[in-house]
Design a protein around this motif. Structure first.
Motif, PDB file in Angstrom:
ATOM      1  N   GLU A 101      69.970  49.877   7.234  1.00  0.00           N
ATOM      2  CA  GLU A 101      70.779  49.002   6.674  1.00  0.00           C
ATOM      3  C   GLU A 101      70.335  48.527   5.359  1.00  0.00           C
ATOM      4  N   ASP A 102      70.969  47.691   4.476  1.00  0.00           N
ATOM      5  CA  ASP A 102      70.168  46.908   3.208  1.00  0.00           C
ATOM      6  C   ASP A 102      69.422  45.875   3.859  1.00  0.00           C
ATOM      7  N   GLY A 103      68.284  45.467   3.461  1.00  0.00           N
ATOM      8  CA  GLY A 103      67.489  44.636   3.926  1.00  0.00           C
ATOM      9  C   GLY A 103      66.199  44.460   3.049  1.00  0.00           C
ATOM     10  N   TRP A 104      65.121  44.175   3.792  1.00  0.00           N
ATOM     11  CA  TRP A 104      63.996  43.614   3.025  1.00  0.00           C
ATOM     12  C   TRP A 104      62.657  44.393   3.553  1.00  0.00           C
ATOM     13  N   LEU A 105      61.936  44.818   2.867  1.00  0.00           N
ATOM     14  CA  LEU A 105      60.407  45.190   3.097  1.00  0.00           C
ATOM     15  C   LEU A 105      59.543  44.058   2.838  1.00  0.00           C
ATOM     16  N   VAL A 106      58.840  43.619   4.033  1.00  0.00           N
ATOM     17  CA  VAL A 106      58.100  42.437   3.955  1.00  0.00           C
ATOM     18  C   VAL A 106      56.730  42.682   4.292  1.00  0.00           C
ATOM     19  N   VAL A 107      55.509  42.243   3.520  1.00  0.00           N
ATOM     20  CA  VAL A 107      54.481  42.480   3.845  1.00  0.00           C
ATOM     21  C   VAL A 107      53.946  41.158   4.389  1.00  0.00           C
ATOM     22  N   TYR A 108      53.028  41.344   5.440  1.00  0.00           N
ATOM     23  CA  TYR A 108      52.417  40.236   6.114  1.00  0.00           C
ATOM     24  C   TYR A 108      50.814  40.328   6.162  1.00  0.00           C
ATOM     25  N   ALA A 109      50.073  39.398   6.144  1.00  0.00           N
ATOM     26  CA  ALA A 109      48.539  39.245   6.454  1.00  0.00           C
ATOM     27  C   ALA A 109      48.450  39.422   7.764  1.00  0.00           C
ATOM     28  N   MET A 110      47.213  40.009   8.452  1.00  0.00           N
ATOM     29  CA  MET A 110      46.971  40.253   9.842  1.00  0.00           C
ATOM     30  C   MET A 110      45.544  39.392  10.088  1.00  0.00           C
ATOM     31  N   ARG A 111      45.899  38.564  10.926  1.00  0.00           N
ATOM     32  CA  ARG A 111      44.767  37.685  11.511  1.00  0.00           C
ATOM     33  C   ARG A 111      44.519  37.897  12.945  1.00  0.00           C
ATOM     34  N   ASP A 112      43.202  38.306  13.349  1.00  0.00           N
ATOM     35  CA  ASP A 112      42.820  38.335  14.641  1.00  0.00           C
ATOM     36  C   ASP A 112      43.826  39.099  15.405  1.00  0.00           C
ATOM     37  N   GLY A 113      44.424  40.215  14.890  1.00  0.00           N
ATOM     38  CA  GLY A 113      45.521  41.327  15.266  1.00  0.00           C
ATOM     39  C   GLY A 113      46.723  40.566  15.466  1.00  0.00           C
ATOM     40  N   GLN A 114      46.990  39.490  14.686  1.00  0.00           N
ATOM     41  CA  GLN A 114      48.352  39.096  14.753  1.00  0.00           C
ATOM     42  C   GLN A 114      48.831  38.719  13.587  1.00  0.00           C
ATOM     43  N   LEU A 115      50.398  38.633  13.573  1.00  0.00           N
ATOM     44  CA  LEU A 115      51.088  38.606  12.235  1.00  0.00           C
ATOM     45  C   LEU A 115      50.528  37.089  11.582  1.00  0.00           C
ATOM     46  N   GLY A 116      50.228  37.279  10.077  1.00  0.00           N
ATOM     47  CA  GLY A 116      50.007  35.847   9.609  1.00  0.00           C
ATOM     48  C   GLY A 116      51.096  35.655   8.712  1.00  0.00           C
ATOM     49  N   ASP A 117      50.507  35.117   7.471  1.00  0.00           N
ATOM     50  CA  ASP A 117      51.373  34.534   6.440  1.00  0.00           C
ATOM     51  C   ASP A 117      52.168  35.799   5.577  1.00  0.00           C
ATOM     52  N   PRO A 143      41.974  42.278   5.139  1.00  0.00           N
ATOM     53  CA  PRO A 143      41.547  43.540   5.215  1.00  0.00           C
ATOM     54  C   PRO A 143      42.727  44.542   5.780  1.00  0.00           C
ATOM     55  N   ASN A 144      43.391  44.179   6.678  1.00  0.00           N
ATOM     56  CA  ASN A 144      44.505  44.900   7.230  1.00  0.00           C
ATOM     57  C   ASN A 144      45.853  44.026   6.849  1.00  0.00           C
ATOM     58  N   LEU A 145      46.887  44.911   6.506  1.00  0.00           N
ATOM     59  CA  LEU A 145      48.052  44.253   6.103  1.00  0.00           C
ATOM     60  C   LEU A 145      49.319  45.003   6.955  1.00  0.00           C
ATOM     61  N   VAL A 146      50.273  44.178   7.444  1.00  0.00           N
ATOM     62  CA  VAL A 146      51.507  44.793   8.212  1.00  0.00           C
ATOM     63  C   VAL A 146      52.483  44.692   7.367  1.00  0.00           C
ATOM     64  N   THR A 147      53.364  45.884   7.087  1.00  0.00           N
ATOM     65  CA  THR A 147      54.662  45.799   6.842  1.00  0.00           C
ATOM     66  C   THR A 147      55.989  46.009   7.688  1.00  0.00           C
ATOM     67  N   LEU A 148      57.103  45.071   7.570  1.00  0.00           N
ATOM     68  CA  LEU A 148      58.056  45.089   8.426  1.00  0.00           C
ATOM     69  C   LEU A 148      59.150  45.329   7.715  1.00  0.00           C
ATOM     70  N   LEU A 149      60.485  45.872   8.503  1.00  0.00           N
ATOM     71  CA  LEU A 149      61.855  45.665   7.808  1.00  0.00           C
ATOM     72  C   LEU A 149      62.219  44.350   8.322  1.00  0.00           C
ATOM     73  N   HIS A 150      63.057  43.726   7.540  1.00  0.00           N
ATOM     74  CA  HIS A 150      63.691  42.705   7.649  1.00  0.00           C
ATOM     75  C   HIS A 150      65.419  42.831   7.381  1.00  0.00           C
ATOM     76  N   PRO A 168      63.359  40.242  11.624  1.00  0.00           N
ATOM     77  CA  PRO A 168      63.057  41.690  11.628  1.00  0.00           C
ATOM     78  C   PRO A 168      64.021  42.282  12.214  1.00  0.00           C
ATOM     79  N   LEU A 169      64.206  43.398  11.668  1.00  0.00           N
ATOM     80  CA  LEU A 169      65.123  44.690  12.238  1.00  0.00           C
ATOM     81  C   LEU A 169      64.570  45.036  13.567  1.00  0.00           C
ATOM     82  N   LEU A 170      65.460  45.477  14.237  1.00  0.00           N
ATOM     83  CA  LEU A 170      64.942  46.221  15.624  1.00  0.00           C
ATOM     84  C   LEU A 170      65.736  47.663  15.543  1.00  0.00           C
ATOM     85  N   TRP A 171      64.924  48.629  16.047  1.00  0.00           N
ATOM     86  CA  TRP A 171      65.652  50.003  16.345  1.00  0.00           C
ATOM     87  C   TRP A 171      65.130  50.597  17.491  1.00  0.00           C
ATOM     88  N   GLU A 172      66.067  50.772  18.428  1.00  0.00           N
ATOM     89  CA  GLU A 172      65.776  50.893  19.760  1.00  0.00           C
ATOM     90  C   GLU A 172      64.871  50.140  20.507  1.00  0.00           C
TER      91      GLU A 172
END
Length: 518
Positions: A101-117, A143-150, A168-172
């Motif tokens: 669906e229409d939405g957002w691609l969002v980039v997050y920092a990753m800190r200690d294996g968890q989503l950051g800002d 050093p590692n980034l996470v992208t999510l669909l919102h 964040p969007l969910l699929w299955e």
């Protein structure tokens, strides 16, 4: 001959009759023949041939075989992004996104294996989106980034998260996400600083600072390996700066100081600490440099009574192990030594010193001595000589053992606890007798009802917490000292527990309740 001709005629009429009969039978059969459909065209399977009196049987048209036409399966939602190099421009490349669906691609920092800002975002449409680019602050990247669909379920075209509905969007039942690694090619902010001796002017020097943007250089005390109290700050423009000088209140310094860089993200040239001016990051970590510092010998002590032959020194800075030494007063000069206490290297707080009470004068002198033979008792004059500063003997620090009773309190907000009690803090109480510290309401400019109280012991008392009923609090309150003369655990202000006095007036200090910051 005539018989032969007659016989032929009879056969001719008989053949004609039989031919007509067969033709009529075939015509009747043709009216009930089925209609077949092939390739959308209807054909009648009737065929009657007259000729030589012979009818031709109908030929069946083949029926087509029914088959399902394949329907393309839509691609499952996904994000395709590969490892890439991040430069000062901060541009990230996302190869493709398939969104349900229409939405957002969002980039997050990753800190200690968890989503950051959240670092950045861009709009995506339903279906396939290719060759996306979005810009982030490269100094905030990890050093590692996470992208999510919102989702975009709030105001269309406005990213509303985390304080909004664009979750964040969910699929299955799973989030649509991927991670990718960065290699950094940035003009990294850098601090270079050496250990140094800070003099009585409080000036320190930072060897060099490289800033990719306008910002701030700040100096903090150190606690548990992290920056603590802010001591000083200076604004810097983008670029390289060498031999940066700034001044700090050195008496508040710790043996290790921390230099740190901050962005000038709020009002220009107005340092908004712990607000708009956030720490500058390099590869996701704050840009900091710890360094060792020494200071002039320093002693801070409050006027106070001698309690059980002991007094308390608030803070002492010792450059190396040493001794804090007490002298009695001899006509304004330090006399004989009457007590001592060992000191550790660096900052020492709330040092208790025991003295010979019978030799104590109303004024005492304090001086720092070396610990020439660590582990042994104080042994002056054989060793453990007085410490010199810049090749001179510093003056002693003096204080009074007969200051009277006093207290210190600051204006403060009334905490909103949502309960029937709230805690206020009295910063300092110095008394020479067992006492009560009470908080009282304002009654038309005078001390009114007692709202809360607690007992304190003779000597120096810090950070005294007192609970009150917040519904009874007035804008102005009073903190008052009372004698603890009756039962030790029962406050009786209308009986024996009378207010302590100075110059025939109760020792009472008004203070204001501030509005609590949101």
């Amino acid at each position: 001959m005539k018989k032969l001709i007659k016989l032929i005629a009879i056969y001719w009429w008989l053949g004609l009759f039989l031919g007509i009969a067969v033709a009529c039978a075939n015509e009747g059969a043709a009216t009930s023949s089925p209609t077949l459909v092939a390739d959308g065209v209807a054909e009648t399977a009737t065929s009657a041939a007259l000729g030589a009196g012979v009818a031709t049987a109908p030929t069946d048209t083949p029926r087509p075989t029914a088959t399902d036409t394949p329907v393309p399966t839509p691609a499952a939602p996904h994000i395709s992004a590969s490892g890439q190099t991040l430069t000062d421009e901060g541009v990230l490349a996302i190869a493709s996104v398939v969104s349900p669906e229409d939405g957002w691609l969002v980039v997050y920092a990753m800190r200690d294996g968890q989503l950051g800002d959240v670092l950045g975002f861009t709009a995506v449409s339903t279906g396939l989106n290719q060759n996306l680019a979005l810009t982030i602050d490269p100094q905030l990247a990890t050093p590692n980034l996470v992208t999510l669909l919102h989702a975009d379920v709030g105001e269309a075209g406005e990213f509303e998260f985390p304080d909004g509905p664009d979750e964040p969007l969910l699929w299955e039942s799973a989030q649509i996400a991927t991670t990718f690694a960065l290699e950094f090619q940035l003009s990294k902010p850098v601090i270079e600083v050496s250990e140094q001796a800070i003099g009585e002017d409080g000036v320190l020097q930072i060897d060099s600072v490289l800033l990719p943007q306008d910002g701030w250089l700040a100096i903090h005390t150190e606690a548990n390996g992290r920056p603590a109290t802010l001591l000083g700050v200076v604004p810097l423009t983008a670029g390289l700066h060498e031999d940066v000088m700034l001044t700090i209140p050195w008496r508040q310094g710790t043996p290790t100081l921390v230099a740190a860089l901050y962005a000038d993200g709020g009002k220009p040239l107005h340092f908004e600490y712990e607000a708009e001016d956030e720490p500058l990051l390099a590869e996701g970590d704050p840009v900091e440099a710890a360094f060792s510092a020494t200071y002039p010998p320093d002693i801070f002590v409050l006027d106070q009574p001698l309690i059980d032959s002991m007094f308390e020194v608030e803070r002492v800075i010792s450059n190396g192990p040493g001794w804090l030494v007490a002298y009695f007063d001899d006509d304004g000069e330090p006399g004989l030594i009457i007590g001592s206490a060992p000191l550790a290297d660096g900052l020492n707080e709330r040092v208790m010193v025991e003295v010979l009470e019978t030799a104590a004068t109303s004024i005492l002198h304090l001086r720092l001595h070396e610990d020439s033979e660590p582990g042994d008792d104080f042994d002056f004059p054989r060793v453990d000589q007085p410490i010199l500063y810049e090749e001179r003997l510093p003056n002693t620090v003096t204080f009074s053992l007969t200051p009277g009773n006093y207290l210190v309190i600051e204006d403060q907000p009334l905490p909103d606890t949502g309960t029937a009690s709230a805690v206020l803090t009295v910063d300092l109480v110095v008394v020479d007798v067992p006492s009560w510290v009470a908080i009282e309401a304002d009654d038309d400019g005078e001390r009114g009802e007692v709202l809360g109280f607690t007992a304190v012991s003779p000597g120096v008392n810090h950070d005294i917490a007192i609970s009150i009923d917040p519904t009874l609090a007035t804008e102005t309150l009073y903190v008052t000292l009372y004698l603890n003369a009756g039962e030790p655990d029962e406050f009786d202000p209308d009986g024996a527990d009378v207010p302590l006095q100075r110059n025939r007036s109760p020792i009472s200090v008004p203070f204001f309740l501030l509005e609590e910051e949101p």
